[in-house]
Every structure is written in structure tokens, then in C-alpha cells.
Design a protein around this motif. Structure first.
Motif, mmCIF file in Angstrom:
data_model
loop_
_atom_site.group_PDB
_atom_site.id
_atom_site.type_symbol
_atom_site.label_atom_id
_atom_site.label_comp_id
_atom_site.label_asym_id
_atom_site.label_seq_id
_atom_site.Cartn_x
_atom_site.Cartn_y
_atom_site.Cartn_z
ATOM 1 N N SER A 142 0.868 -0.963 0.293
ATOM 2 C CA SER A 142 -0.217 -0.362 0.415
ATOM 3 C C SER A 142 1.125 1.320 -0.275
ATOM 4 C CB SER A 142 -0.500 -0.107 1.296
ATOM 5 O OG SER A 142 -1.842 0.766 0.818
ATOM 6 N N GLY A 143 0.275 2.544 -0.618
ATOM 7 C CA GLY A 143 1.510 3.301 -0.514
ATOM 8 C C GLY A 143 0.108 4.289 -1.328
ATOM 9 N N ILE A 144 0.673 6.098 -1.340
ATOM 10 C CA ILE A 144 -0.019 6.556 -2.071
ATOM 11 C C ILE A 144 0.376 7.732 -3.008
ATOM 12 C CG2 ILE A 144 -0.359 8.543 -0.675
ATOM 13 C CD1 ILE A 144 -4.346 8.730 -0.790
ATOM 14 N N GLY A 145 -0.319 8.138 -3.979
ATOM 15 C CA GLY A 145 0.569 9.028 -4.975
ATOM 16 C C GLY A 145 1.960 8.321 -5.812
ATOM 17 N N LYS A 146 3.028 9.017 -5.465
ATOM 18 C CA LYS A 146 4.085 7.828 -6.759
ATOM 19 C C LYS A 146 4.451 6.704 -5.679
ATOM 20 C CE LYS A 146 4.515 11.362 -9.329
ATOM 21 N NZ LYS A 146 3.538 12.334 -8.743
ATOM 22 N N SER A 147 4.190 7.177 -4.394
ATOM 23 C CA SER A 147 4.840 5.223 -3.244
ATOM 24 C C SER A 147 3.385 5.028 -3.765
ATOM 25 C CB SER A 147 4.640 5.839 -1.846
ATOM 26 O OG SER A 147 5.875 6.259 -1.581
ATOM 27 N N GLY A 148 2.374 4.825 -4.300
ATOM 28 C CA GLY A 148 1.108 3.955 -4.729
ATOM 29 C C GLY A 148 1.458 3.281 -5.903
ATOM 30 N N CYS B 230 15.467 15.843 -9.122
ATOM 31 C CA CYS B 230 14.681 17.251 -9.271
ATOM 32 C C CYS B 230 15.306 17.921 -9.249
ATOM 33 C CB CYS B 230 12.677 17.331 -8.727
ATOM 34 S SG CYS B 230 12.615 18.708 -9.131
ATOM 35 N N THR B 231 15.077 18.936 -10.338
ATOM 36 C CA THR B 231 16.296 20.550 -9.521
ATOM 37 C C THR B 231 15.642 21.048 -8.533
ATOM 38 O OG1 THR B 231 14.709 21.383 -11.502
ATOM 39 C CG2 THR B 231 17.239 20.978 -12.281
ATOM 40 N N LEU B 232 14.546 20.489 -8.675
ATOM 41 C CA LEU B 232 13.697 21.599 -6.861
ATOM 42 C C LEU B 232 14.122 20.700 -6.141
ATOM 43 C CD1 LEU B 232 10.403 22.941 -9.052
ATOM 44 C CD2 LEU B 232 12.596 23.413 -8.680
ATOM 45 N N ASN B 233 15.009 19.562 -5.672
ATOM 46 C CA ASN B 233 14.350 18.724 -4.359
ATOM 47 C C ASN B 233 13.042 18.295 -4.392
ATOM 48 O OD1 ASN B 233 15.990 16.754 -3.240
ATOM 49 N ND2 ASN B 233 16.714 18.466 -1.112
ATOM 50 N N LEU B 234 12.405 18.611 -5.532
ATOM 51 C CA LEU B 234 10.490 18.080 -4.345
ATOM 52 C C LEU B 234 10.270 17.193 -5.072
ATOM 53 C CD1 LEU B 234 9.812 21.681 -4.734
ATOM 54 C CD2 LEU B 234 10.170 20.538 -2.381
ATOM 55 N N ALA B 235 9.977 16.711 -6.787
ATOM 56 C CA ALA B 235 9.512 15.512 -7.403
ATOM 57 C C ALA B 235 10.050 14.546 -6.910
ATOM 58 C CB ALA B 235 9.168 16.346 -8.667
ATOM 59 N N PRO B 236 9.097 13.132 -6.258
ATOM 60 C CA PRO B 236 10.069 12.306 -5.728
ATOM 61 C C PRO B 236 10.674 11.496 -7.705
ATOM 62 C CG PRO B 236 8.049 12.155 -5.530
ATOM 63 C CD PRO B 236 8.288 13.141 -5.926
ATOM 64 N N THR B 237 11.576 11.311 -7.224
ATOM 65 C CA THR B 237 12.716 10.771 -8.167
ATOM 66 C C THR B 237 13.985 9.845 -8.129
ATOM 67 O OG1 THR B 237 14.138 13.056 -7.888
ATOM 68 C CG2 THR B 237 12.387 12.685 -10.091
ATOM 69 N N ALA B 238 14.921 10.143 -7.166
ATOM 70 C CA ALA B 238 15.544 9.526 -6.478
ATOM 71 C C ALA B 238 15.000 8.380 -5.586
ATOM 72 C CB ALA B 238 16.751 9.854 -6.335
ATOM 73 N N SER B 239 14.105 9.045 -4.608
ATOM 74 C CA SER B 239 13.803 8.388 -3.893
ATOM 75 C C SER B 239 12.541 7.211 -4.785
ATOM 76 C CB SER B 239 12.498 8.994 -2.967
ATOM 77 O OG SER B 239 11.778 9.697 -3.391
ATOM 78 N N THR B 240 11.679 7.679 -5.335
ATOM 79 C CA THR B 240 11.323 5.802 -6.037
ATOM 80 C C THR B 240 11.714 5.888 -6.806
ATOM 81 O OG1 THR B 240 10.981 7.662 -8.017
ATOM 82 C CG2 THR B 240 9.091 7.804 -5.861
ATOM 83 N N VAL C 131 9.255 -4.491 10.562
ATOM 84 C CA VAL C 131 10.370 -4.459 10.177
ATOM 85 C C VAL C 131 10.452 -3.216 9.146
ATOM 86 C CG1 VAL C 131 12.298 -4.661 8.371
ATOM 87 C CG2 VAL C 131 10.434 -7.281 9.489
ATOM 88 N N HIS C 132 11.336 -2.673 9.111
ATOM 89 C CA HIS C 132 11.673 -1.140 8.455
ATOM 90 C C HIS C 132 12.571 -1.233 7.843
ATOM 91 C CE1 HIS C 132 12.615 3.169 8.159
ATOM 92 N NE2 HIS C 132 11.656 3.717 7.344
ATOM 93 N N LEU C 133 12.564 -0.605 6.336
ATOM 94 C CA LEU C 133 13.543 -1.467 5.026
ATOM 95 C C LEU C 133 13.485 0.876 5.116
ATOM 96 C CD1 LEU C 133 12.554 -3.739 3.051
ATOM 97 C CD2 LEU C 133 13.769 -4.163 4.285
ATOM 98 N N ASN C 134 14.756 0.940 5.118
ATOM 99 C CA ASN C 134 15.468 2.418 4.932
ATOM 100 C C ASN C 134 15.557 2.701 2.968
ATOM 101 O OD1 ASN C 134 16.287 4.745 4.431
ATOM 102 N ND2 ASN C 134 17.012 4.559 6.857
ATOM 103 N N VAL C 135 14.945 3.445 2.597
ATOM 104 C CA VAL C 135 15.173 4.021 0.825
ATOM 105 C C VAL C 135 14.893 5.570 1.470
ATOM 106 C CG1 VAL C 135 13.424 1.880 0.216
ATOM 107 C CG2 VAL C 135 12.483 3.671 0.817
ATOM 108 N N GLY C 136 15.332 5.919 2.204
ATOM 109 C CA GLY C 136 15.719 7.234 2.803
ATOM 110 C C GLY C 136 17.373 7.613 1.351
ATOM 111 N N VAL C 137 16.973 8.745 0.181
ATOM 112 C CA VAL C 137 18.508 9.089 -0.720
ATOM 113 C C VAL C 137 18.679 10.556 -0.026
ATOM 114 C CG1 VAL C 137 17.139 8.072 -2.067
ATOM 115 C CG2 VAL C 137 16.394 9.820 -2.012
ATOM 116 N N ALA C 138 19.580 10.786 -0.315
ATOM 117 C CA ALA C 138 20.600 11.913 -0.248
ATOM 118 C C ALA C 138 19.582 13.207 -0.422
ATOM 119 C CB ALA C 138 21.883 11.830 -0.464
ATOM 120 N N LYS C 139 19.289 13.351 -1.860
ATOM 121 C CA LYS C 139 18.830 14.368 -3.430
ATOM 122 C C LYS C 139 18.257 13.550 -3.755
ATOM 123 C CE LYS C 139 22.138 15.858 -5.661
ATOM 124 N NZ LYS C 139 23.571 16.818 -5.394
#
Length: 342
Positions: free
Chosen positions: A68-74, A167-177, A156-164
Motif C-alpha cells: 500500500s502507498g499513495i501518490g508516487k509511492s502508490g 529533481c532540480t527543485l529537490n521536490l518531485a519524487p525521483t531518486a526516492s521512488t 520491519v523497517h526498510l530504509n530507502v532514504g536518499v541524499a537528494k
């Protein structure tokens, strides 16, 4: 400049703009590649590694894996659920907003629930995860924050965090997705291996695909059988054998003994070669001109094996037999083409 500005639809695209587009594309790919490599470096080689715990939880699951997820995570969640389902881990996607309005009934106490949220604070997920947890389902969270609400609720937590973000604005989910999708693939592949999932298992989940046809289609499924099999006895005349070839339309005939076991074959190619010799062959029996010990294949073999035999011996027809060597069918290369095995 507004996104609706006429300049944005201008046909002009300068060389400098093209160079910038290519450079940004390179940067995007590099940022996303770095994000995936960072995930790899976080994985520890021990049983306490969260990924190993997630694999164990799904392996022990007696129900299904609900993602389950919503938006791009969905969107990413849908793909992860599809990959799990096609590789041996029964899975489905549930939209968290719809879950609050009845779809939560999809989840049972025997399920594993994978909640995906980069922030780990998605309100729609936080509204249902406590209910699912009380129900008894195992919660796996995929977030970019170890201290997030979702991470703390999960078994269980899978950390999928990214440094940035890329997106040039560092806003749109790109590297994180991208990182989340890669972690989902890593989970699916680890499960595939742990289950001993084979090509045949994959094919059963993909019967409509090329691989499914190759691994699920047997010779008996596509061979010509019964009256459609061209076959004559060795004492018949060559002329009679040619009539059989014409009637059955396979450009060949098998020559069989009293037990209907193939002892020879005669093809259109053999006839052409015979004519080139300039001999009077009207009085020949088929036994005098046939090829003895013809190539054959068992009816229970995969159709793709028949293709390989035809390619190996450069033939277009193949005789089919049962376990006792009795002729049960015949294959033409066109039969395999129609069945989309080739």
C-alpha cells in the motif's frame, strides 16, 4: 514564466538548451544510480539485517503480501506487488484511502502488509496501519526516515532514504521512488531464490507470454495426430507413398512397422533428389528410398525441444512417439510457428 506561457510550446530548441537537457539527464541518472548504490552499502551481512527479516516474514506468511502507498509511492507499490505476485509470493495492492472506506477488508491476520511512504508520515497510511497491526498482520515499512511514525509502528523497517532527489527543485519524487522500486525488486528476488522458484514456476504465472508458451507448451499440445499423421507401410509403392504425402499435406510421410513404430521417413526433398538422378522410380517401394532411423521426439517433451531438434538437423518435420516408441503424431515447423513457440 508560467507553464502555460506560449514560449514553452515554441518549436525552437537551441543547441544550448539541448546540451543542458542532456547534462540534466546525465545528472539525473547519476543521482538515481548513487541512491541505489547507497542502499546496497547499507545492507548488513547478518540475520539482523531488515531485508533478511522482511524476507523471513514474507516466507512465513500464510496469507498474502498486501502492498500500500499513495501518490508516487502508490505507483511504485503497484509494481512491487506485481513483481512479488509473478515470482511466487501471492500479493496485491491496496489503495490506503480506499482502505478507510471498506477495502481494509482485503487484509487478514495471516497477511504481511508493506506500507510505502518516503516521509513515513502519510496520513492515509497512519490511519490504517494501527488497525492492521492490531489485527495481527506483520507490518513492513519502506520509508526514508528511521524515526518516522510508520517506521516505529512496523515490525520491519526498510530504509530507502536518499541524499537528494534528482529533481532540480529537490521536490518531485525521483531518486526516492527509484530507490524504493529497487528495494522492492531486491526483496522479490531474494524471495524468489529462497522459495526455489524456477523458470517453470515463472511460466505458470505468465501463460500468455512468450516464455510461458515456451515452457508450458508440450509436443502433444501442437502435434498432428490420428488420421492427420502421414504414415505408410514399408512394402507400399513409392507412388502410393506420394499419394499419402499429398493427402496429409505435411510434405513427408513416416514409414512404420506392424506395431506402428517409425522405421523411416520420406520427404518432398527426398523426392526432388530422386528426380535429379534421372532414374525410373515408378517400380520402387518406399522402403528402397526412405531414410531409415528417422529423427523423432517424445510427445511429452516441450515443444521448444522440438524446435531445437529441427534446427540441429535442419529439418522441417519431426515424428512424434510415445514412451514405447509408437508413432503418435507428427510436427511441421509451421505447427510450432502457429503455436507461437517460435
Amino acid at each position: 514564466m508560467s507553464v502555460t506561457d506560449d514560449k514553452t510550446t515554441s518549436a525552437s530548441f537551441s543547441a544550448e538548451a539541448a546540451r543542458r537537457a542532456v547534462e540534466l539527464a546525465r545528472q539525473t541518472l547519476q543521482i538515481e544510480a548513487d541512491a541505489i548504490l547507497a542502499l546496497k552499502s547499507r545492507l548488513r551481512d547478518d540475520s539482523a539485517e531488515p531485508l533478511a527479516q522482511a524476507v523471513q516474514a514474507v516466507l512465513q506468511c500464510q496469507g498474502r503480501t498486501v502492498v500500500s502507498g499513495i501518490g508516487k509511492s502508490g505507483h511504485i507499490g503497484r509494481k512491487i506487488a506485481a513483481t512479488l505476485a509473478s515470482t511466487g509470493s501471492p500479493s496485491l495492492f491496496m489503495h490506503p484511502a480506499e482502505a478507510s472506506h471498506g477495502d481494509l477488508g482485503m487484509v487478514t491476520p495471516k497477511d504481511v502488509f508493506i506500507a510505502i511512504s518516503n516521509s513515513g508520515e502519510t496520513a492515509e497510511l497512519l490511519a490504517i496501519v494501527p488497525i492492521i497491526k492490531r489485527m495481527g498482520a506483520v507490518i513492513i515499512a519502506m520509508t526514508g526516515n528511521d524515526d518516522s511514525s510508520l517506521a516505529r509502528m512496523a515490525a520491519v523497517h526498510l530504509n530507502v532514504g536518499v541524499a537528494k532527489e534528482a529533481c532540480t527543485l529537490n521536490l518531485a519524487p525521483t531518486a526516492s521512488t527509484t530507490a524504493t522500486l529497487a528495494m522492492g525488486d531486491a526483496l522479490a528476488v531474494s524471495l524468489l531464490d529462497a522459495r526455489g522458484f524456477l523458470e517453470e514456476d515463472f511460466a505458470r504465472s505468465h501463460p500468455g507470454g512468450a516464455l510461458g508458451r515456451r515452457l508450458l507448451t508440450h509436443v502433444r499440445d501442437v502435434m498432428r495426430s490420428g488420421e492427420a499423421i502421414p504414415a505408410v507401410r514399408p512394402d507400399v509403392s513409392l507412388s502410393a507413398a506420394l499419394m499419402e504425402i499429398t493427402r496429409k499435406g505435411m510434405a513427408m510421410t513416416a514409414v512404420v512397422d506392424e506395431q506402428f513404430r517409425p522405421i523411416g521417413v520420406f520427404t518432398d526433398g527426398d523426392l526432388r533428389r530422386l528426380l535429379e538422378r534421372g532414374q525410373d522410380f515408378t517400380s520402387f517401394s518406399i522402403a528402397e528410398v526412405m531414410h531409415a532411423q528417422p529423427q523423432s521426439i517424445n510427445q511429452d517433451r516441450l515443444a521448444v525441444d522440438a524446435v531445437q531438434l529441427m534446427e540441429q538437423f535442419r529439418i522441417n518435420q519431426l515424428l512424434v512417439t510415445d514412451a514405447e516408441g509408437v508413432l503418435t503424431g507428427a510436427l511441421h515447423i509451421h505447427d510450432l510457428t502457429r503455436a507461437k513457440v517460435i
